[in-house]
Design a protein around this motif. Structure first.
Motif, short mmCIF file in Angstrom:
data_model
loop_
_atom_site.label_atom_id
_atom_site.label_comp_id
_atom_site.label_asym_id
_atom_site.label_seq_id
_atom_site.Cartn_x
_atom_site.Cartn_y
_atom_site.Cartn_z
N VAL A 151 32.06 23.25 15.41
CA VAL A 151 32.43 24.22 16.42
C VAL A 151 31.66 25.50 16.16
CG1 VAL A 151 34.32 25.57 17.43
CG2 VAL A 151 34.74 23.22 16.65
N VAL A 152 31.09 26.08 17.21
CA VAL A 152 30.40 27.37 17.10
C VAL A 152 31.05 28.31 18.11
CG1 VAL A 152 28.21 26.61 16.15
CG2 VAL A 152 28.56 26.43 18.60
N THR A 153 31.67 29.39 17.64
CA THR A 153 32.50 30.20 18.52
C THR A 153 32.36 31.68 18.23
OG1 THR A 153 34.78 30.59 19.27
CG2 THR A 153 34.50 29.85 16.99
N ASN A 154 32.18 32.46 19.29
CA ASN A 154 32.24 33.92 19.21
C ASN A 154 33.69 34.35 19.27
OD1 ASN A 154 29.42 33.94 19.38
ND2 ASN A 154 29.39 34.51 21.54
N GLN A 155 34.11 35.20 18.33
CA GLN A 155 35.48 35.72 18.34
C GLN A 155 35.45 37.23 18.14
OE1 GLN A 155 38.27 33.97 19.08
NE2 GLN A 155 36.95 32.20 19.47
N PRO A 156 35.02 37.98 19.17
CA PRO A 156 34.92 39.44 19.02
C PRO A 156 36.26 40.12 18.82
CG PRO A 156 34.62 38.79 21.32
CD PRO A 156 34.61 37.52 20.52
N GLY A 157 37.35 39.43 19.13
CA GLY A 157 38.67 40.02 18.88
C GLY A 157 38.90 40.34 17.42
N LEU A 158 38.17 39.68 16.52
CA LEU A 158 38.29 40.01 15.10
C LEU A 158 37.80 41.43 14.83
CD1 LEU A 158 37.02 36.56 13.80
CD2 LEU A 158 39.24 37.57 13.20
N ALA A 159 36.63 41.77 15.36
CA ALA A 159 36.09 43.11 15.15
C ALA A 159 36.94 44.17 15.86
CB ALA A 159 34.65 43.17 15.65
N ARG A 160 37.58 43.78 16.96
CA ARG A 160 38.38 44.73 17.73
C ARG A 160 39.80 44.88 17.20
NH1 ARG A 160 36.21 41.83 23.22
NH2 ARG A 160 34.09 42.69 23.16
N GLY A 161 40.15 44.08 16.19
CA GLY A 161 41.48 44.16 15.63
C GLY A 161 42.54 43.43 16.42
N VAL A 162 42.13 42.68 17.43
CA VAL A 162 43.08 41.90 18.24
C VAL A 162 43.45 40.60 17.53
CG1 VAL A 162 43.44 40.79 20.48
CG2 VAL A 162 42.10 42.90 20.33
N LEU A 163 42.50 40.07 16.75
CA LEU A 163 42.70 38.85 15.98
C LEU A 163 42.54 39.14 14.50
CD1 LEU A 163 40.47 36.39 18.07
CD2 LEU A 163 42.95 36.63 18.21
N THR A 164 43.11 38.27 13.68
CA THR A 164 42.88 38.31 12.23
C THR A 164 42.30 36.97 11.81
OG1 THR A 164 45.04 37.39 11.65
CG2 THR A 164 44.90 39.79 11.96
N ARG A 165 41.79 36.93 10.59
CA ARG A 165 41.31 35.64 10.10
C ARG A 165 42.43 34.61 10.11
NH1 ARG A 165 36.74 34.29 5.91
NH2 ARG A 165 37.11 32.07 5.63
N GLY A 166 43.64 35.05 9.80
CA GLY A 166 44.77 34.13 9.79
C GLY A 166 45.06 33.54 11.15
N THR A 167 44.99 34.35 12.22
CA THR A 167 45.27 33.82 13.55
C THR A 167 44.16 32.88 14.01
OG1 THR A 167 44.31 35.80 14.59
CG2 THR A 167 46.68 35.78 14.25
N VAL A 168 42.90 33.19 13.65
CA VAL A 168 41.80 32.28 13.99
C VAL A 168 42.00 30.95 13.27
CG1 VAL A 168 39.31 31.89 13.80
CG2 VAL A 168 40.18 34.11 14.54
N GLU A 169 42.42 31.01 12.01
CA GLU A 169 42.67 29.79 11.24
C GLU A 169 43.85 29.00 11.83
OE1 GLU A 169 40.94 28.33 9.08
OE2 GLU A 169 40.40 29.56 7.36
N ASP A 170 44.88 29.71 12.29
CA ASP A 170 46.03 29.02 12.89
C ASP A 170 45.60 28.22 14.12
OD1 ASP A 170 47.74 30.04 11.00
OD2 ASP A 170 48.48 31.67 12.28
N VAL A 171 44.76 28.82 14.97
CA VAL A 171 44.27 28.11 16.14
C VAL A 171 43.39 26.95 15.73
CG1 VAL A 171 42.84 28.31 18.21
CG2 VAL A 171 44.52 30.08 17.69
N ARG A 172 42.54 27.19 14.72
CA ARG A 172 41.69 26.09 14.24
C ARG A 172 42.53 24.90 13.78
NH1 ARG A 172 38.38 24.86 8.74
NH2 ARG A 172 40.32 25.60 7.85
N ARG A 173 43.57 25.18 13.01
CA ARG A 173 44.42 24.10 12.51
C ARG A 173 45.07 23.34 13.66
NH1 ARG A 173 45.06 27.51 7.84
NH2 ARG A 173 46.57 28.83 8.92
N ARG A 174 45.49 24.06 14.69
CA ARG A 174 46.11 23.38 15.83
C ARG A 174 45.10 22.51 16.57
NH1 ARG A 174 49.70 20.29 17.76
NH2 ARG A 174 50.15 20.56 19.99
N VAL A 175 43.89 23.03 16.76
CA VAL A 175 42.84 22.22 17.39
C VAL A 175 42.61 20.95 16.59
CG1 VAL A 175 40.40 22.13 18.00
CG2 VAL A 175 41.72 24.19 18.51
N GLU A 176 42.59 21.07 15.27
CA GLU A 176 42.33 19.90 14.44
C GLU A 176 43.53 18.96 14.37
OE1 GLU A 176 40.58 21.32 10.76
OE2 GLU A 176 38.61 21.28 11.74
N GLU A 177 44.73 19.48 14.59
CA GLU A 177 45.88 18.57 14.73
C GLU A 177 45.70 17.68 15.96
OE1 GLU A 177 49.39 20.90 14.97
OE2 GLU A 177 49.39 21.49 12.86
#
Length: 203
Positions: free
Chosen positions: A76-102
């Motif tokens: 997967v190759v994905t832009n996640q600008p919400g990380l730089a903007r403080g809307v997302l955290t590494r943890g929330t990106v990982e949570d979505v990744r884990r759900r996708v992989e489930e």
């Protein structure tokens, strides 16, 4: 300015490997296939941080399964600008990744750009950095790698890396992006079958 994050992308793997994978034995097809996340694998919900809201795009599971059945690495190759903007955290990106992989099983690599467009990094699509980084870990030649995505930036990232892009248009895809794409497909499964020269594919 790249203050909150280093200029390179994040590389995430099922066991957090940091060394290239050995190439697999393939019967046919590209050396690797890289999927855009939002609007390609899963429905596009801007800055999605809730794994319970993850919904697969049509035929995503079947398309990924066709590639795995032939030993082709998937990423997967994905832009996640919400990380730089403080809307997302590494943890929330990982949570979505884990759900996708489930839902789809583990991907061999996730390459994530955590920057905003104005940061000037080399990894944010349409730049080729995510593709190059993912291919380096997978041991794949970018020129023999395919990127599947729903907007022009995905296709341009593939081209800039020397690879092939296949556009799967959605309602957010601009007409000029579709017109500029060398290859298009109506859905992921048709795109993958085309790559594998299977019946029902678009070449």
């Amino acid at each position: 300015m790249l203050t909150a994050y280093a200029s390179r992308p994040w590389l995430l793997t099922p066991d957090e490997r940091r060394v290239p994978l050995r190439p697999r034995t393939r019967r046919t097809g590209p050396q690797a296939v890289l999927f855009d996340r939002d609007g390609t694998l899963i429905q596009d919900l801007p800055h999605d941080s809730d794994p319970d809201r993850v919904r697969l795009m049509p035929h995503a599971k079947a398309a990924v399964g066709e590639l795995r059945a032939r030993g082709i690495p998937v990423g997967v190759v994905t832009n996640q600008p919400g990380l730089a903007r403080g809307v997302l955290t590494r943890g929330t990106v990982e949570d979505v990744r884990r759900r996708v992989e489930e839902l789809l099983g583990p991907f061999d690599v996730w390459a994530v750009c955590p920057h905003e467009p104005e940061d000037g990094c080399g990894c944010r699509k349409p730049a080729p950095g995510l593709v190059h980084a993912a291919c380096a870990l997978l041991g794949a030649d970018p020129r023999a790698t395919v990127v599947l995505g729903d907007i022009g930036a995905d296709i341009q990232a593939a081209r800039s890396a020397g690879g092939t892009g296949v556009l799967i248009p959605t309602p957010v895809t601009r007409p000029e992006e579709t017109a500029a794409a060398d290859r298009t497909a109506p859905d992921l499964l048709t795109a993958v079958r085309g790559l594998l020269n299977l019946p029902g594919g678009t070449t």
